[in-house]
Design a protein around this motif. Structure first.
Motif, mmCIF file in Angstrom:
data_model
loop_
_atom_site.group_PDB
_atom_site.id
_atom_site.type_symbol
_atom_site.label_atom_id
_atom_site.label_comp_id
_atom_site.label_asym_id
_atom_site.label_seq_id
_atom_site.Cartn_x
_atom_site.Cartn_y
_atom_site.Cartn_z
ATOM 1 N N LYS A 286 0.836 -1.197 0.000
ATOM 2 C CA LYS A 286 0.000 0.000 0.000
ATOM 3 C C LYS A 286 0.875 1.252 0.000
ATOM 4 C CE LYS A 286 -3.926 2.175 2.357
ATOM 5 N NZ LYS A 286 -4.862 2.076 1.227
ATOM 6 N N SER A 287 1.935 1.235 0.799
ATOM 7 C CA SER A 287 2.821 2.385 0.882
ATOM 8 C C SER A 287 3.523 2.645 -0.440
ATOM 9 C CB SER A 287 3.855 2.154 1.986
ATOM 10 O OG SER A 287 4.766 3.236 2.067
ATOM 11 N N ASN A 288 4.011 1.603 -1.076
ATOM 12 C CA ASN A 288 4.831 1.776 -2.272
ATOM 13 C C ASN A 288 4.025 1.961 -3.542
ATOM 14 O OD1 ASN A 288 7.884 1.456 -1.695
ATOM 15 N ND2 ASN A 288 6.952 -0.103 -0.401
ATOM 16 N N THR A 289 2.851 1.357 -3.639
ATOM 17 C CA THR A 289 2.026 1.558 -4.841
ATOM 18 C C THR A 289 1.025 2.693 -4.657
ATOM 19 O OG1 THR A 289 0.229 0.019 -4.224
ATOM 20 C CG2 THR A 289 2.171 -0.923 -5.308
ATOM 21 N N THR A 290 0.780 3.107 -3.418
ATOM 22 C CA THR A 290 -0.263 4.073 -3.047
ATOM 23 C C THR A 290 -1.620 3.673 -3.625
ATOM 24 O OG1 THR A 290 0.193 5.628 -4.891
ATOM 25 C CG2 THR A 290 1.396 5.962 -2.828
ATOM 26 N N ALA A 461 5.472 5.376 -5.987
ATOM 27 C CA ALA A 461 4.699 5.044 -7.180
ATOM 28 C C ALA A 461 4.648 6.225 -8.142
ATOM 29 C CB ALA A 461 3.287 4.605 -6.796
ATOM 30 N N TYR A 462 4.519 7.425 -7.601
ATOM 31 C CA TYR A 462 4.504 8.623 -8.454
ATOM 32 C C TYR A 462 5.885 8.888 -9.029
ATOM 33 C CZ TYR A 462 4.228 13.556 -9.768
ATOM 34 O OH TYR A 462 4.302 14.752 -10.456
ATOM 35 N N THR A 463 6.914 8.941 -8.176
ATOM 36 C CA THR A 463 8.242 9.343 -8.647
ATOM 37 C C THR A 463 8.849 8.317 -9.590
ATOM 38 O OG1 THR A 463 9.266 8.419 -6.648
ATOM 39 C CG2 THR A 463 8.705 10.739 -6.617
ATOM 40 N N LEU A 558 0.022 6.532 -17.542
ATOM 41 C CA LEU A 558 -0.409 6.243 -18.916
ATOM 42 C C LEU A 558 -1.928 6.160 -19.008
ATOM 43 C CD1 LEU A 558 2.264 3.587 -19.983
ATOM 44 C CD2 LEU A 558 1.961 5.880 -20.963
ATOM 45 N N ALA A 559 -2.552 5.561 -18.008
ATOM 46 C CA ALA A 559 -4.019 5.466 -18.016
ATOM 47 C C ALA A 559 -4.652 6.843 -17.891
ATOM 48 C CB ALA A 559 -4.481 4.555 -16.884
ATOM 49 N N ALA A 560 -4.072 7.693 -17.050
ATOM 50 C CA ALA A 560 -4.596 9.058 -16.908
ATOM 51 C C ALA A 560 -4.446 9.824 -18.221
ATOM 52 C CB ALA A 560 -3.865 9.780 -15.781
ATOM 53 N N PRO A 588 -0.112 10.499 -3.960
ATOM 54 C CA PRO A 588 -0.629 9.148 -4.180
ATOM 55 C C PRO A 588 -1.396 9.065 -5.498
ATOM 56 C CG PRO A 588 -1.022 9.846 -1.926
ATOM 57 C CD PRO A 588 -0.543 11.052 -2.671
ATOM 58 N N LEU A 589 -1.419 7.875 -6.087
ATOM 59 C CA LEU A 589 -1.973 7.731 -7.437
ATOM 60 C C LEU A 589 -3.466 8.018 -7.495
ATOM 61 C CD1 LEU A 589 -0.017 4.553 -8.612
ATOM 62 C CD2 LEU A 589 0.470 6.961 -9.102
ATOM 63 N N GLY A 590 -4.201 7.683 -6.466
ATOM 64 C CA GLY A 590 -5.630 7.987 -6.472
ATOM 65 C C GLY A 590 -5.894 9.481 -6.472
ATOM 66 N N ILE A 591 -5.077 10.231 -5.755
ATOM 67 C CA ILE A 591 -5.215 11.692 -5.756
ATOM 68 C C ILE A 591 -4.798 12.244 -7.115
ATOM 69 C CG2 ILE A 591 -4.434 13.833 -4.674
ATOM 70 C CD1 ILE A 591 -4.077 12.276 -2.067
#
Length: 608
Positions: A286-290, A461-463, A558-560, A588-591
């Motif tokens: 969870k921490s690393n993939t967000t 996950a972002y960086t 890529l999906a975004a 985080p990716l959801g944000i």
């Protein structure tokens, strides 16, 4: 601030303004969510003198209270910091999310997620291996002292000595924590202990006078103006004494302890074998993939991506006439092709550094067509320090200091130039420098009007997702491989490496794969050398979940982008998309999905 402090006439005024500003900012009552976040994150950072130096905000200024110190590594110190973090997280909810909008709401969401994640990780007191072959104080602090601690005058040099003296204290504290971990059933795998011991023994080999903490100091002192020879010799003698009486005994004690623990160690690679291992891994994912992706979902995604990339690699190899043998065998042949090699000597290493600088210049010449904001901070391309190269990754990036005292640096491991033949280097450069990590981290530092934490990048996950996205963009958008099919094969090889990571990380930590099974799978799918693969697999053993960040982040970006292209059609602007992704800092990716969707909605509204 550093530049202004050189202006003698404004020195007193500047110090007063800065001191009053810091006092009001930290001790005064916060007004609004941004001020509260600044206060909270500064409060957290102040527990770590090392972090304060890495941030590069106030070292060697009149406000410097920390650069002669190292952090408290005791359990009591951790407990105190954890209690503070809980209190700060509860206080954040007094400022949001109700009533917030725009960047203030985004800041609240990002920091709330970050603090919650820190608290999730802290739930596991014995959640990992404090001493290992690639991280922890025995690996990180020597490089911190030789690279991050800036020496500009006699005072900062004496603070360096003080920190080397503190290092002995830190090693004693960490030894106690390792014994506590051992009592709780947390013992690293036998092969991790072997590598950690070998690294520690290599560090202290030759005694104090040959130790890197001493041998690197004379050249640094030579750059200090108006420092007498007597003062230099005194500083070197004090450092040597600190290494002799504190650092080396500290390493020797840890070596003895790890050798004791070796008799109790198993060969199990996965974190599942320690108490609470499955829960520790779920929290790490969870921490690393967000995201909330499970280990099974990530494993399946990895297998799917491996199959897709294999097909694309096969097409390039076939087009170049390389059809004989397995994919791994053909990659092996390219890895050892003399035409692609740099000689494994100082001349070859310098040639490699020059080639990377040339590549960086080429991509920067095109960057303005794809980005609105370009980095203003300089970039250096340098080799990994020789004392760290045995256990270091092939390449990595460290961001510039906010005060400009340290540039962004792309470190390349030059222990064996055969690990990085010419056809693999462009993608490594695009990942670590432009348009990868250097663009992303520099862009975050340039953001104005947001809390300080948003200028940094605490979301893997972002960086890492951005850096992997940048590799692909260099090919599909920027045309960097238009006349270089082998370079594009290098890109796919790098992407395959990240897809394989999803499989082997979840394989070891969730599906009970052995170290050897993971090595064999990665060797078969990537064609990397045995030594390189072994280093990587053993890194995933001690950093559970970290390796899953890259592909999950890339695929989310890529999906975004695909979502934006479909929604906006001809009005889609790639430069604006990149500005949206980079110009709001790491998150985080959801944000990130919500940020991109808001941008899409705004573009549609403007068009109507």
């Amino acid at each position: 601030m550093k530049l202004l402090l050189k202006i003698a006439g404004g020195l007193v005024a500047l110090v007063l303004v800065a001191a009053i500003g810091l006092y009001t900012w930290f001790w005064g009552a916060p007004v609004g969510v941004n001020n509260y976040i600044n206060k909270a994150t500064l409060s957290v950072a102040m527990d770590s003198p090392e972090l304060m130096t890495q941030l590069g905000l106030i070292d060697n200024t009149p406000l410097d209270f920390h650069s002669g110190k190292l952090a408290d590594y005791t359990k009591a110190g951790d407990d105190k910091s954890l209690a503070k973090l809980r209190k700060l997280r509860a206080g954040l909810d007094k400022y949001g999310p109700d009533g917030l909008e725009g960047q203030e709401l985004l800041s609240y969401q990002i920091v709330a997620w970050f603090f919650d994640d820190l608290l999730r990780q802290a739930e596991f007191e014995h959640g990992g291996y404090r001493i290992n072959q690639i991280s922890g104080v025995t690996v990180d602090l020597p490089q911190f002292l030789t690279d991050a601690h800036v020496i500009i005058n006699e005072k900062s040099a004496r603070r360096y000595v003080s920190r080397v003296e503190e290092f002995g204290r830190v090693l004693k504290e960490v030894r106690v924590r390792v014994e506590e971990d051992r009592a709780a059933g947390v013992i690293p795998p036998d092969f991790i202990i072997d590598k950690a011991v070998a690294g520690m023994e290599a560090f202290i080999k030759g005694g104090a006078t040959e130790n890197v903490l001493v041998t690197t100091l004379p050249a640094r002192l030579d750059k200090v103006e108006k420092l007498s020879d007597a003062a230099k010799q005194d500083l070197i003698a004090q450092t040597t004494a600190a290494v002799e009486t504190g650092v080396i005994p500290g390493y020797e004690a840890l070596i003895a302890l790890m050798k004791e623990m070796r008799a109790e160690a198993t060969h199990d690679a996965g974190i599942w074998h320690i108490p609470d291992g499955d829960r520790i891994y779920a929290a790490a994912l969870k921490s690393n993939t967000t995201t909330d992706m499970t280990a099974d979902e990530i494993h399946a995604l990895g297998l799917s991506e491996v199959a897709r990339i294999e097909a694309e690699m096969e097409a390039i190899l076939a087009a170049s006439g390389r059809t004989e043998g397995t994919l791994s065998e053909r990659i092996d042949a390219l890895m050892t092709d003399p035409e692609q090699a740099f000689t494994n000597d100082e001349a070859g290493r310098q040639e490699m550094l020059d080639y990377l600088a040339e590549l960086n210049g080429e991509v920067m010449a095109k960057a303005g067509d794809y980005f609105i904001t370009l980095p203003t901070q300089p970039l250096e391309i340098v080799r990994v320090p020789e004392y760290a190269q045995d256990s270091s990754a092939g390449g990595y990036y460290t961001g510039p200091a906010l005060d400009g005292s340290r540039p962004g640096r792309f470190y390349i491991n030059l222990k064996n130039t055969a690990d990085n033949p010419r056809w693999t280097l462009p993608t490594l450069l695009y990942h670590e420098a432009a348009p990868g990590h250097h663009f992303q981290i520099s862009a975050a530092q340039l953001i104005t009007g947001v809390p300080m934490i948003r200028k940094f990048s605490p979301f893997n996950a972002y960086t890492e997702g951005w850096a992997l996205y940048a590799e692909r963009m260099a090919s599909t958008d920027m045309g960097m491989y238009a006349d270089d099919p082998l370079g594009d094969l290098g890109r796919l090889k790098a992407e395959m490496f990240r897809a394989v990571r999803l499989v082997v990380d979840t394989g070891m930590h969730a599906k009970h794969w052995s170290r050897e099974e993971a090595i064999d799978y990665m060797r078969a799918k990537t064609g990397q050398t045995e030594a390189e693969v072994t280093r990587e697999i053993e890194r995933y053993v001690v950093w559970p979940g970290q390796a899953t960040a890259y592909k999950t982040g890339q695929l989310a970006i890529l999906a975004a982008r695909a979502r934006a292209e479909a929604a906006l059609g001809d009005t889609f602007d790639l430069k604006e998309f990149h500005e949206t992704v980079l110009g709001n800092s790491a998150m985080p990716l959801g944000i990130l999905d919500r940020v991109v969707d808001d941008w899409i909605a705004a573009k549609k509204a403007a068009a109507n």
